[in-house]
Motif scaffolding. Sequence first.
Motif, PDB file in Angstrom:
ATOM      1  N   PRO A  63      -4.982  36.524   6.504  1.00  0.00           N
ATOM      2  CA  PRO A  63      -3.594  36.612   6.048  1.00  0.00           C
ATOM      3  C   PRO A  63      -2.653  36.069   7.117  1.00  0.00           C
ATOM      4  O   PRO A  63      -2.952  36.123   8.311  1.00  0.00           O
ATOM      5  CB  PRO A  63      -3.389  38.124   5.877  1.00  0.00           C
ATOM      6  CG  PRO A  63      -4.353  38.747   6.835  1.00  0.00           C
ATOM      7  CD  PRO A  63      -5.519  37.809   6.993  1.00  0.00           C
ATOM      8  N   LEU A  64      -1.521  35.524   6.678  1.00  0.00           N
ATOM      9  CA  LEU A  64      -0.525  35.042   7.639  1.00  0.00           C
ATOM     10  C   LEU A  64       0.727  35.918   7.622  1.00  0.00           C
ATOM     11  O   LEU A  64       1.581  35.800   8.490  1.00  0.00           O
ATOM     12  CB  LEU A  64      -0.116  33.599   7.305  1.00  0.00           C
ATOM     13  CG  LEU A  64      -1.164  32.513   7.536  1.00  0.00           C
ATOM     14  CD1 LEU A  64      -0.672  31.172   7.014  1.00  0.00           C
ATOM     15  CD2 LEU A  64      -1.510  32.391   9.014  1.00  0.00           C
ATOM     16  N   GLY A  65       0.859  36.757   6.578  1.00  0.00           N
ATOM     17  CA  GLY A  65       2.023  37.639   6.497  1.00  0.00           C
ATOM     18  C   GLY A  65       3.084  37.092   5.561  1.00  0.00           C
ATOM     19  O   GLY A  65       2.906  36.049   4.935  1.00  0.00           O
ATOM     20  N   PRO A  66       4.213  37.834   5.470  1.00  0.00           N
ATOM     21  CA  PRO A  66       5.264  37.423   4.537  1.00  0.00           C
ATOM     22  C   PRO A  66       5.990  36.191   5.047  1.00  0.00           C
ATOM     23  O   PRO A  66       6.143  36.001   6.255  1.00  0.00           O
ATOM     24  CB  PRO A  66       6.200  38.633   4.510  1.00  0.00           C
ATOM     25  CG  PRO A  66       5.957  39.342   5.796  1.00  0.00           C
ATOM     26  CD  PRO A  66       4.541  39.055   6.212  1.00  0.00           C
ATOM     27  N   PHE A  67       6.425  35.333   4.101  1.00  0.00           N
ATOM     28  CA  PHE A  67       7.174  34.137   4.508  1.00  0.00           C
ATOM     29  C   PHE A  67       8.468  34.024   3.714  1.00  0.00           C
ATOM     30  O   PHE A  67       8.449  33.975   2.478  1.00  0.00           O
ATOM     31  CB  PHE A  67       6.331  32.875   4.299  1.00  0.00           C
ATOM     32  CG  PHE A  67       7.107  31.613   4.623  1.00  0.00           C
ATOM     33  CD1 PHE A  67       7.306  31.231   5.936  1.00  0.00           C
ATOM     34  CD2 PHE A  67       7.683  30.849   3.615  1.00  0.00           C
ATOM     35  CE1 PHE A  67       8.053  30.105   6.249  1.00  0.00           C
ATOM     36  CE2 PHE A  67       8.435  29.711   3.911  1.00  0.00           C
ATOM     37  CZ  PHE A  67       8.614  29.348   5.237  1.00  0.00           C
ATOM     38  N   ALA A  68       9.571  33.987   4.409  1.00  0.00           N
ATOM     39  CA  ALA A  68      10.892  33.652   3.876  1.00  0.00           C
ATOM     40  C   ALA A  68      11.262  34.433   2.614  1.00  0.00           C
ATOM     41  O   ALA A  68      12.021  33.942   1.779  1.00  0.00           O
ATOM     42  CB  ALA A  68      10.970  32.151   3.591  1.00  0.00           C
ATOM     43  N   GLY A  69      10.706  35.610   2.450  1.00  0.00           N
ATOM     44  CA  GLY A  69      11.034  36.421   1.277  1.00  0.00           C
ATOM     45  C   GLY A  69      10.475  35.877  -0.026  1.00  0.00           C
ATOM     46  O   GLY A  69      10.850  36.348  -1.102  1.00  0.00           O
ATOM     47  N   VAL A  70       9.581  34.885   0.044  1.00  0.00           N
ATOM     48  CA  VAL A  70       9.061  34.327  -1.204  1.00  0.00           C
ATOM     49  C   VAL A  70       7.619  34.748  -1.480  1.00  0.00           C
ATOM     50  O   VAL A  70       7.059  34.395  -2.511  1.00  0.00           O
ATOM     51  CB  VAL A  70       9.158  32.776  -1.258  1.00  0.00           C
ATOM     52  CG1 VAL A  70      10.596  32.334  -1.179  1.00  0.00           C
ATOM     53  CG2 VAL A  70       8.314  32.135  -0.167  1.00  0.00           C
ATOM     54  N   GLY A  71       7.018  35.491  -0.577  1.00  0.00           N
ATOM     55  CA  GLY A  71       5.671  35.983  -0.858  1.00  0.00           C
ATOM     56  C   GLY A  71       4.820  36.083   0.393  1.00  0.00           C
ATOM     57  O   GLY A  71       5.259  35.744   1.500  1.00  0.00           O
ATOM     58  N   GLU A  72       3.610  36.598   0.194  1.00  0.00           N
ATOM     59  CA  GLU A  72       2.644  36.742   1.279  1.00  0.00           C
ATOM     60  C   GLU A  72       1.841  35.447   1.390  1.00  0.00           C
ATOM     61  O   GLU A  72       1.314  34.956   0.393  1.00  0.00           O
ATOM     62  CB  GLU A  72       1.672  37.892   0.977  1.00  0.00           C
ATOM     63  CG  GLU A  72       2.286  39.276   1.028  1.00  0.00           C
ATOM     64  CD  GLU A  72       2.562  39.735   2.456  1.00  0.00           C
ATOM     65  OE1 GLU A  72       1.757  39.405   3.350  1.00  0.00           O
ATOM     66  OE2 GLU A  72       3.586  40.408   2.670  1.00  0.00           O
ATOM     67  N   ALA A  73       1.735  34.951   2.587  1.00  0.00           N
ATOM     68  CA  ALA A  73       0.977  33.711   2.783  1.00  0.00           C
ATOM     69  C   ALA A  73      -0.411  34.046   3.325  1.00  0.00           C
ATOM     70  O   ALA A  73      -0.576  35.015   4.068  1.00  0.00           O
ATOM     71  CB  ALA A  73       1.702  32.811   3.772  1.00  0.00           C
ATOM     72  N   ARG A  74      -1.376  33.250   2.911  1.00  0.00           N
ATOM     73  CA  ARG A  74      -2.699  33.416   3.532  1.00  0.00           C
ATOM     74  C   ARG A  74      -3.378  32.053   3.631  1.00  0.00           C
ATOM     75  O   ARG A  74      -2.969  31.085   2.966  1.00  0.00           O
ATOM     76  CB  ARG A  74      -3.563  34.391   2.755  1.00  0.00           C
ATOM     77  CG  ARG A  74      -3.852  33.916   1.363  1.00  0.00           C
ATOM     78  CD  ARG A  74      -4.750  34.885   0.612  1.00  0.00           C
ATOM     79  NE  ARG A  74      -5.025  34.312  -0.696  1.00  0.00           N
ATOM     80  CZ  ARG A  74      -6.173  34.396  -1.329  1.00  0.00           C
ATOM     81  NH1 ARG A  74      -7.186  35.036  -0.785  1.00  0.00           N
ATOM     82  NH2 ARG A  74      -6.343  33.857  -2.507  1.00  0.00           N
ATOM     83  N   LEU A  75      -4.393  32.020   4.472  1.00  0.00           N
ATOM     84  CA  LEU A  75      -5.145  30.778   4.641  1.00  0.00           C
ATOM     85  C   LEU A  75      -6.459  30.859   3.898  1.00  0.00           C
ATOM     86  O   LEU A  75      -7.133  31.890   3.907  1.00  0.00           O
ATOM     87  CB  LEU A  75      -5.452  30.536   6.127  1.00  0.00           C
ATOM     88  CG  LEU A  75      -4.309  30.085   7.012  1.00  0.00           C
ATOM     89  CD1 LEU A  75      -4.804  29.985   8.459  1.00  0.00           C
ATOM     90  CD2 LEU A  75      -3.748  28.735   6.558  1.00  0.00           C
ATOM     91  N   LEU A  76      -6.815  29.755   3.254  1.00  0.00           N
ATOM     92  CA  LEU A  76      -8.143  29.603   2.666  1.00  0.00           C
ATOM     93  C   LEU A  76      -8.842  28.512   3.461  1.00  0.00           C
ATOM     94  O   LEU A  76      -8.186  27.667   4.080  1.00  0.00           O
ATOM     95  CB  LEU A  76      -8.022  29.185   1.202  1.00  0.00           C
ATOM     96  CG  LEU A  76      -7.167  30.082   0.302  1.00  0.00           C
ATOM     97  CD1 LEU A  76      -6.965  29.452  -1.069  1.00  0.00           C
ATOM     98  CD2 LEU A  76      -7.823  31.458   0.182  1.00  0.00           C
ATOM     99  N   LEU A  77     -10.157  28.530   3.433  1.00  0.00           N
ATOM    100  CA  LEU A  77     -10.898  27.493   4.157  1.00  0.00           C
ATOM    101  C   LEU A  77     -11.995  26.921   3.263  1.00  0.00           C
ATOM    102  O   LEU A  77     -12.778  27.664   2.680  1.00  0.00           O
ATOM    103  CB  LEU A  77     -11.517  28.077   5.432  1.00  0.00           C
ATOM    104  CG  LEU A  77     -12.341  27.123   6.306  1.00  0.00           C
ATOM    105  CD1 LEU A  77     -11.511  25.949   6.812  1.00  0.00           C
ATOM    106  CD2 LEU A  77     -12.934  27.885   7.511  1.00  0.00           C
TER     107      LEU A  77
END
Length: 482
Positions: A63-77
């Motif tokens: 997970p990368l955490g919340p971004f700019a109030g538009v949602g939770e960001a995460r990384l896929l590989l």
Amino acid sequence: MVRGMRILHVAAELFPYVKVGGLADVMGALPQALRAEGADVRLLLPAYPALRDALGGVVSAGPLGPFAGVGEARLLLGRTAAGVPLYLLDLPSLFDRPGGPYDERGDSCLRFGALSWAAARLGRQGDAQGWRPQVVQAHDWQAGLAPAYLALEAGPRPATVMTIHNLAYQGRCPPSVLKPLGLPASAFHLHGLEFHGDLGFLKAGLVYADRLTTVSPTYAREIQTPEQGEGLEGLLAHRSGDLTGILNGVDPDLWHPSRSPHLPMHFASSRPSGKKVCKNHLQRELGLRESPAAPLFGIVSRFAVQKGLDLVLENVDHLVALGAQLAVLGSGDPALEAAFRAVAAQHPGSVGLRVGYDEGLSHRVIAGSDALLVPSRHEPCGLTQLYALAFGTLPVVRRTGGLADTVVDATSQAQAEGRATGFVFEDPNGWALGEALNRACGLYRDQPAAWTRLQRTAMAQDFSWRTSARQHMELYRALVHP
Ligand code: ADP
């Protein structure tokens, strides 16, 4: 001996999954060439549906955490078909939508702010499995804030490289996005993030990255001048010691006359007859007269002012009067599309046109034509002229950027020295292009042996990605082991 340097490339396009222009080709080929030199290369792109669906076997990379109030960001590989590890930035509210990579809903500042932010997070913290880059290389404005995020926060960080594929696209956003992007207002000034009252994505990259690269030595010089600097010439001149021009290469498995998967018949310098078959096939495919003797000029291009196609339009009547033909593939600017439609309707059998994007036809136009027109006003590197050289299709180019670095004009001296590979003109006007067209048609008609010699020289040129990759490795080495 430095092996296994960990390098993260961040961009918005990737061949063959998401392509608008040359950036995609570079991202599709350079990482493999760097891996062949021993680098541990990974890519980061947005999780566009087209990309995510094409990969398969994608796992969570943290997970990368919340971004700019538009949602939770995460990384896929996942891995590309070529085997290069690829991170996808998963942030559905920004990227889970149909359309091209630059689909505009007025939120591209947030979309590519997110991409840059994710690159910086990955750069600083590493992924869930512990992979952390030593160098983050940001490509074009969409990744331009990554070096800024990394430089503006304290603590150890990877080295950064900002690569300019086209200075004309700068990513200017209203200052109101600073806050949602989490960038400090204190950095919003002339020597930081600000560009004429806006937040400048590319400008920020050029200020904060440790090193700057662009895609040809001539373009690296040109962008330090007011004519081509797009308002950033002062900054680029100031940083000229950190700026290198590294030419792009050609993917030899794709753009090769004996390997391209899209041709009716393969050919080579030593087996040229297949090129005649390609020409005839192209004439039929685009509704041109099936004339082996007519000099056939091809165009494969985005329709944009930068590409100088208005100079071609000025010359269409002249070309037709010379008995030449034009095969055009492109799309973009509606006015240029309409203008090409009009000349195609006016000259049936002499001007063949396909408006749209067509990978297979792009190969057939470049392989089947006798010469390729690239009359750009500015051209950072240009790929189609490199593909044309490989196919023995002589480029007619303006002396600018990468075109100047890769095509040798057929002056009598260059011909005598066996160096000539095409036709180069200086001034960005229809008359200058017309002169070059006259020279090309003259040589084609009156001196077939000389034309064949130029083709042989063109096909022997080596624009391999290995050269480009080695220059990149040198740059990384200087950054990682100064
Ligand atoms: P730019 O990135 O400015 O568009 P380049 O010459 O660097 O110019 O790269 C253009 C790339 O896009 C080449 O691979 C070219 O073959 C491809 N291309 C451009 N227009 C089309 C089109 N209409 N159909 C297929 N490929 C295209």
